[in-house]
Write a protein that holds these residues in place. Structure first.
Motif, short mmCIF file in Angstrom:
data_model
loop_
_atom_site.label_atom_id
_atom_site.label_comp_id
_atom_site.label_asym_id
_atom_site.label_seq_id
_atom_site.Cartn_x
_atom_site.Cartn_y
_atom_site.Cartn_z
N GLY A 235 13.00 3.35 -10.55
CA GLY A 235 12.01 2.29 -10.63
C GLY A 235 10.58 2.79 -10.55
N ALA A 236 9.66 2.02 -11.17
CA ALA A 236 8.26 2.43 -11.26
C ALA A 236 7.35 1.72 -10.27
CB ALA A 236 7.75 2.20 -12.68
N ALA A 237 7.90 0.89 -9.39
CA ALA A 237 7.07 0.15 -8.44
C ALA A 237 6.49 1.10 -7.39
CB ALA A 237 7.90 -0.93 -7.76
N ILE A 238 5.18 1.04 -7.19
CA ILE A 238 4.46 1.97 -6.32
C ILE A 238 4.37 1.43 -4.89
CG2 ILE A 238 2.20 3.03 -5.88
CD1 ILE A 238 1.80 2.98 -8.96
N THR A 239 4.68 2.30 -3.93
CA THR A 239 4.44 2.02 -2.52
C THR A 239 3.36 2.97 -2.05
OG1 THR A 239 6.76 1.36 -2.19
CG2 THR A 239 5.46 1.85 -0.22
N LEU A 240 2.14 2.47 -1.91
CA LEU A 240 0.97 3.33 -1.72
C LEU A 240 0.80 3.78 -0.27
CD1 LEU A 240 -1.45 4.38 -3.46
CD2 LEU A 240 -2.75 2.44 -2.56
N ASP A 241 0.56 5.09 -0.09
CA ASP A 241 0.15 5.62 1.21
C ASP A 241 -1.36 5.45 1.32
OD1 ASP A 241 -0.54 7.03 3.46
OD2 ASP A 241 0.48 8.90 2.89
N ARG A 242 -1.80 4.42 2.03
CA ARG A 242 -3.22 4.08 2.05
C ARG A 242 -4.06 5.03 2.90
NH1 ARG A 242 -4.12 -0.37 -0.72
NH2 ARG A 242 -2.37 -1.74 -1.18
N GLU A 243 -3.43 5.87 3.68
CA GLU A 243 -4.18 6.88 4.42
C GLU A 243 -4.61 8.01 3.49
OE1 GLU A 243 -2.15 8.31 7.82
OE2 GLU A 243 -2.11 6.38 8.85
N GLU A 244 -3.85 8.25 2.43
CA GLU A 244 -4.15 9.33 1.50
C GLU A 244 -4.85 8.84 0.23
OE1 GLU A 244 -3.71 12.59 1.79
OE2 GLU A 244 -2.86 12.45 3.80
N LEU A 245 -4.45 7.65 -0.25
CA LEU A 245 -4.92 7.17 -1.54
C LEU A 245 -5.58 5.81 -1.44
CD1 LEU A 245 -1.82 8.08 -3.76
CD2 LEU A 245 -3.88 9.46 -3.39
N ALA A 246 -6.67 5.64 -2.22
CA ALA A 246 -7.32 4.33 -2.32
C ALA A 246 -6.62 3.47 -3.36
CB ALA A 246 -8.78 4.51 -2.69
N MET A 247 -6.03 4.12 -4.37
CA MET A 247 -5.30 3.40 -5.39
C MET A 247 -4.41 4.36 -6.16
SD MET A 247 -6.52 4.45 -8.58
CE MET A 247 -6.23 3.08 -9.67
N ALA A 248 -3.38 3.83 -6.83
CA ALA A 248 -2.53 4.58 -7.76
C ALA A 248 -2.01 3.58 -8.78
CB ALA A 248 -1.39 5.26 -7.02
N GLU A 249 -2.18 3.91 -10.08
CA GLU A 249 -1.77 3.00 -11.15
C GLU A 249 -1.21 3.79 -12.33
OE1 GLU A 249 -4.97 0.53 -12.40
OE2 GLU A 249 -5.42 -0.23 -10.38
#
Length: 278
Positions: A235-249
């Motif tokens: 699957g392509a659904a993103i679970t973002l690590d907000r401590e490392e990344l501001a966004m991912a798309e």
């Protein structure tokens, strides 16, 4: 990329010979380097430019490397004339300054400066470290500990899903442009395992078909970057690590908002995908 200096020849072999008046003197303070800025280029001081106020400069200089046979040395604790044309500039200038071979010299010298600064004393017994006369190494006369320049392996990861690539922006950093996922290799870990772990940690995705692209020395962070492309596995659904990344798309090839730049493997990998070369 920043190390691609064309017809110029970079020689990083350690040749601890004394400087002369025409040798280049690289001087750093924190995150700044001593350069002369022109509208279209930069220039480093030569020993003849700063010798008048620095009587011991020839004795204390540390040989770094040569480019096209011209020698570059690290100098410390110098006096600078107020009216000098040379000024302290943030080392970020080396990302875009011309000529490119001098920008590469400046940031490579900065990496060695940081290493020498952080290795003044033995990490094992605390005694003063000595410079070796045959290789670029510091050693302790007391406990025989040896230290070599610090190089940290890290991966740059182009995660693809057909005609889409995953791009991100860092959280809490001054660098605000689009990037690829990245991370340092841990103890006991292969580079391929680093790719899998970092993707899972930062965006919660599985990947497969991991394939090496190329490497790049990145002296801004003492890093040897190794680029990999890989395919989405599941699957392509993103679970973002907000401590490392501001966004991912996910971005389609024809929608990638990035233009070619000269300095980084990250940019080169994005542009290759954008142009349909991956």
């Amino acid at each position: 990329m920043i190390q691609d200096i064309g017809e110029h020849t970079f020689d990083n072999q350690y040749h601890p010979c004394p400087p002369d008046r025409e040798s280049y003197a690289l001087y750093y303070e924190d995150h700044a380097a001593l350069v002369r800025k022109y509208p279209d280029r930069i220039e480093f001081p030569k020993f003849r430019d700063i010798e008048r106020l620095n009587e011991d400069i020839y004795e204390d200089a540390v040989y770094l490397f040569s480019i096209d046979g011209e020698r570059y040395y690290l100098v410390e604790e110098i006096n600078r004339e107020r009216q000098s044309h040379f000024t302290m500039e943030n080392t970020e200038i080396f990302r875009y300054a011309e000529p490119q071979y001098l920008a590469f010299a400046g940031i490579t010298g900065y990496q060695l400066h940081n290493w020498y600064q952080s290795r003044r004393f033995c990490g094992k017994c605390g005694r003063r470290m000595k410079k070796d006369s045959k290789e670029r190494m510091l050693y302790c006369e007391s406990c025989h500990n040896m230290e070599f320049p610090k190089i940290c392996p890290a991966v740059i990861i182009g995660v693809t899903d057909g005609d889409k690539i995953l791009m991100s922006k860092y959280a809490g950093r001054t660098y605000k442009k689009y990037a690829l996922l990245a991370g340092f290799t841990e103890i006991g870990e292969t580079l391929e395992e680093t790719v899998q772990r970092e993707v899972m940690e930062e965006v919660g995705l599985k990947v497969k078909n991991i394939r090496y692209y190329k490497s790049q020395p990145w002296s801004f962070t003492d890093t040897l970057l190794m680029g990999f492309y890989c395919d989405l596995d599941g699957g392509a659904a993103i679970t973002l690590d907000r401590e490392e990344l501001a966004m991912a798309e996910w971005f389609q090839r024809d929608e990638i908002p990035v233009e070619p730049e000269r300095d980084s493997i990250t940019n080169e990998m994005i542009i290759r995908f954008k142009n349909g070369e991956v």
